[in-house]
Enzyme design. Structure first.
Site, PDB file in Angstrom:
ATOM      1  N   CYS A  98       0.780  -1.164   0.032  1.00  0.00           N
ATOM      2  CA  CYS A  98      -0.087  -0.039  -0.038  1.00  0.00           C
ATOM      3  C   CYS A  98       0.914   1.229   0.029  1.00  0.00           C
ATOM      4  O   CYS A  98       1.406   1.449  -1.066  1.00  0.00           O
ATOM      5  CB  CYS A  98      -1.039  -0.032   1.097  1.00  0.00           C
ATOM      6  N   ARG A 133     -12.253   7.023  -0.750  1.00  0.00           N
ATOM      7  CA  ARG A 133     -10.973   6.108  -0.641  1.00  0.00           C
ATOM      8  C   ARG A 133     -11.852   4.787  -1.321  1.00  0.00           C
ATOM      9  O   ARG A 133     -12.823   4.388  -1.392  1.00  0.00           O
ATOM     10  CB  ARG A 133     -10.825   5.987   0.796  1.00  0.00           C
ATOM     11  N   HIS A 203      -3.513  -5.475   2.199  1.00  0.00           N
ATOM     12  CA  HIS A 203      -3.378  -5.624   3.571  1.00  0.00           C
ATOM     13  C   HIS A 203      -4.128  -6.859   4.315  1.00  0.00           C
ATOM     14  O   HIS A 203      -4.614  -7.626   3.280  1.00  0.00           O
ATOM     15  CB  HIS A 203      -3.945  -4.564   4.582  1.00  0.00           C
TER      16      HIS A 203
HETATM   17  N1  GLN Z   1      -1.635   6.925   2.264  1.00  0.00           N
HETATM   18  C1  GLN Z   1      -1.990   6.297   1.196  1.00  0.00           C
HETATM   19  C2  GLN Z   1      -3.177   6.229   0.623  1.00  0.00           C
HETATM   20  O1  GLN Z   1      -4.316   6.771   1.368  1.00  0.00           O
HETATM   21  C3  GLN Z   1      -1.893   4.626   1.618  1.00  0.00           C
HETATM   22  C4  GLN Z   1      -2.549   4.036   2.690  1.00  0.00           C
HETATM   23  C5  GLN Z   1      -2.197   2.562   2.949  1.00  0.00           C
HETATM   24  O2  GLN Z   1      -1.143   2.331   3.411  1.00  0.00           O
HETATM   25  N2  GLN Z   1      -3.387   1.941   3.648  1.00  0.00           N
HETATM   26  O3  GLN Z   1      -3.423   6.105  -0.690  1.00  0.00           O
END
Ligand code: GLN
Length: 250
Positions: A98, A133, A203
């Site tokens: 990620c 998101r 994840h």
């Molecule tokens: N900060 C990054 C995003 O929001 C990665 C997030 C994460 O590692 N879950 O895209």
């Protein structure tokens, strides 16, 4: 498999890039090695630490929030990028999850006028675009290169990212999305793969739910074929995998 091997793993920024307990990935590598009598050495490299591109078999960069990625991006470029390129060139595994995946690419554009430069190990660029998101359970299918025989190699996990990642002309996706958003929400691709450099949004943490992939990483890092690792009793691990697939609706 012959005895007395050692797997040397280096976690980059283990305190900052460790969202959703991505540290669990390291525990899986550690236990699956020790259960097989493979020596496991874990070290960390934090802000301002130098990195030795010769000293480890697997370099690991977990997920992180934008705030923590900002802290790490400059340090990666200044203190670790050359070593990571050297490590990748000699065949060590570099695994980014990620936020770590995003920083292995060329850039992460956080908003108008603010972009983090990545280390450019893979030809991808990430952009934070308007829109929600990308969150939820994911299942994805990897290519036959990761498998043994013609069995489909499937990863299950959980994604939560604001950035959308686009593959450049030199980049190959890690897999095809069966369920979930993947790299950008519409291409149907997830992750990136360039020989021994791998990035993914999954994840879970990733490896407890996909121990076949943990074994692929261990075997590749040690220069072995996946079939050369001793078999383990994976009844619980397979149940975790099946549960994660079910959560993704697959
Ligand atoms: N900060 C990054 C995003 O929001 C990665 C997030 C994460 O590692 N879950 O895209």
């Amino acid at each position: 498999m012959s005895a007395s091997r050692t797997m040397r793993v280096c976690a980059l920024y283990p305190d900052l890039m460790n969202i959703y307990a991505d540290r669990g990935n390291l525990l899986v590598l550690q236990h699956r090695c020790s259960w097989r009598g493979i020596d496991f050495q874990l070290s960390g490299s934090g802000l301002n630490d130098a990195l030795d591109g010769d000293a480890h078999d697997l370099y690991y960069l977990g997920g992180g929030q934008d705030r923590d990625q900002r802290l790490c991006a400059d340090d990666l470029l200044a203190n670790k990028s050359d070593a990571l390129h050297q490590a990748a060139a000699r065949g060590a595994i570099v695994l980014g999850i990620c936020g770590g995946y995003q920083l292995l690419g060329n850039s992460y554009e956080l908003g108008p006028g603010e972009a983090l430069q990545g280390v450019g190990l893979v030809d991808v660029a990430t952009v934070r675009e308007p829109g929600p998101r990308l969150i939820g359970n994911v299942a994805m299918e990897l290519g036959a290169e990761f498998g043994a025989g013609d069995r489909a190699m499937v990863l299950a996990g959980f994604e939560n990212h604001g950035g959308r990642t686009y593959l450049g002309s030199d980049a190959r996706p890690l897999g095809r999305v069966l369920a979930g958003h993947g790299n950008d929400g519409h291409s149907g691709f997830e992750g990136v793969w360039r020989r021994n450099v791998i990035g993914t949004y999954l994840h879970g943490p990733l490896l407890p739910k996909n121990v076949w992939f943990a074994d692929w990483l261990i075997a590749t890092a040690l220069g072995l074929g996946p079939g050369e690792l001793d078999a383990l009793d994976d009844a619980l691990e397979l149940a975790a995998h099946t549960g994660a697939l079910r959560a993704a609706g697959v």
